[in-house]
Motif scaffolding. Sequence first.
Motif, short mmCIF file in Angstrom:
data_model
loop_
_atom_site.label_atom_id
_atom_site.label_comp_id
_atom_site.label_asym_id
_atom_site.label_seq_id
_atom_site.Cartn_x
_atom_site.Cartn_y
_atom_site.Cartn_z
N ALA A 21 0.82 -1.21 0.00
CA ALA A 21 0.00 0.00 0.00
C ALA A 21 0.86 1.26 0.00
N ALA A 22 1.94 1.24 0.80
CA ALA A 22 2.83 2.41 0.87
C ALA A 22 3.54 2.63 -0.46
N ARG A 23 3.95 1.53 -1.08
CA ARG A 23 4.63 1.64 -2.39
C ARG A 23 3.67 2.17 -3.45
N ALA A 24 2.44 1.70 -3.42
CA ALA A 24 1.44 2.16 -4.38
C ALA A 24 1.11 3.63 -4.18
N LYS A 25 1.09 4.04 -2.91
CA LYS A 25 0.70 5.42 -2.61
C LYS A 25 1.67 6.43 -3.20
N VAL A 26 2.96 6.10 -3.17
CA VAL A 26 3.94 7.03 -3.75
C VAL A 26 4.20 6.74 -5.22
N GLY A 27 3.57 5.69 -5.75
CA GLY A 27 3.71 5.39 -7.17
C GLY A 27 5.02 4.73 -7.56
N MET A 28 5.60 3.95 -6.66
CA MET A 28 6.86 3.27 -6.95
C MET A 28 6.60 1.83 -7.36
N THR A 29 7.29 1.36 -8.37
CA THR A 29 7.24 -0.05 -8.72
C THR A 29 8.12 -0.82 -7.75
N ARG A 30 7.94 -2.13 -7.73
CA ARG A 30 8.76 -2.96 -6.84
C ARG A 30 10.24 -2.85 -7.21
N ARG A 31 10.50 -2.75 -8.52
CA ARG A 31 11.89 -2.63 -8.96
C ARG A 31 12.50 -1.31 -8.48
N GLN A 32 11.73 -0.24 -8.56
CA GLN A 32 12.23 1.06 -8.09
C GLN A 32 12.50 1.04 -6.59
N LEU A 33 11.61 0.42 -5.83
CA LEU A 33 11.81 0.33 -4.39
C LEU A 33 13.03 -0.53 -4.06
N ALA A 34 13.21 -1.60 -4.82
CA ALA A 34 14.38 -2.46 -4.59
C ALA A 34 15.67 -1.67 -4.80
N THR A 35 15.72 -0.88 -5.85
CA THR A 35 16.90 -0.07 -6.13
C THR A 35 17.13 0.97 -5.05
N ALA A 36 16.06 1.65 -4.65
CA ALA A 36 16.18 2.73 -3.66
C ALA A 36 16.55 2.22 -2.27
N SER A 37 16.13 1.01 -1.94
CA SER A 37 16.37 0.47 -0.59
C SER A 37 17.58 -0.45 -0.51
N GLY A 38 18.12 -0.84 -1.68
CA GLY A 38 19.26 -1.74 -1.67
C GLY A 38 18.87 -3.19 -1.47
N GLU A 245 -2.45 -2.82 -13.64
CA GLU A 245 -2.62 -3.30 -12.26
C GLU A 245 -2.00 -2.33 -11.27
N ASP A 246 -0.82 -1.80 -11.62
CA ASP A 246 -0.16 -0.83 -10.76
C ASP A 246 -1.00 0.44 -10.65
N LEU A 247 -1.54 0.87 -11.78
CA LEU A 247 -2.35 2.08 -11.80
C LEU A 247 -3.57 1.92 -10.89
N LYS A 248 -4.23 0.80 -10.98
CA LYS A 248 -5.41 0.56 -10.15
C LYS A 248 -5.03 0.51 -8.67
N ALA A 249 -3.87 -0.08 -8.37
CA ALA A 249 -3.42 -0.15 -6.98
C ALA A 249 -3.12 1.24 -6.42
N ILE A 250 -2.52 2.08 -7.25
CA ILE A 250 -2.21 3.45 -6.82
C ILE A 250 -3.50 4.23 -6.57
#
Length: 288
Positions: A21-38, A245-250
Amino acid sequence: MAEIQSVAEEGSTDVGVRLRAARAKVGMTRRQLATASGMSERYLAHIEAGTGNPTVAVLEALAGALDMAPAELLPLGGERSEARAAAAATLRRLPESRLGPLLDQMAQLGGANSSKGRRIVLLGMRGAGKSSLGKALALRLRVPFLEMSKEVEIAYGGEMRLLIELGGQSALRRYEHEAWETLIAEHESAVIATPGGIAADPVLFDRLLATAHSIWLEASPDDHMQRVMAQGDFRPMASNRGAMEDLKAILQARASEYARAEAQLDTSAQDFEGTVDRLEQMARRLIA
């Protein structure tokens, strides 16, 4: 032992739901979050599915990448009751410098309409029509039209994309806070289009609702997608096969915040001119 394991599994599932939910709220894909968090994308998939068992360090890294408190990824924010969790979440929304005058700040956030002037702020996802409709509305009201994203880029001296890539979500939020304060200080009357992700910043979103009349522009997921594609803008969905699917989740993740607006307009329900007519009627009622 089985009961303890069941509780642990339930907690992991809840963390996964909150993370998605938090990832969807800011509009980040799982890949983007993986890169940003290491983290690895595969490990994030396990966490979101409830099969991973993240450590405190992992939660801190994920929360940092999402610009949120680690406790917000835990059930009830780590508190013992819903009431305590709500109170703690409210306090977490305030920066350290504003914890002292807490009562005054709360009064300001919930202030009367007089502090909103004749400012109209348009909320919603990209593709809802905030820019095109905002320009048309501003012409009819004979007030300036402003885009918060452009004001951020002017203050930063570069594109939003670079700001996010180099500074992360925390830098973006800082510039957005400053941009909003500048806008309301310089413009008593204006139509202002906001970034879709502004709903992910509770403090700024509260401030925005307290200092401008708000209208949520919504559209069907198909219309959102078609309009974004027509703009050639795929920033939150780049290289993602599950774009719809990402768009709907956001949309689902942000809907409860957008719904706090004073008025709501479905931009998919009529043609452009008809939508501008309805938007003008709403705006004039709000600023009357």
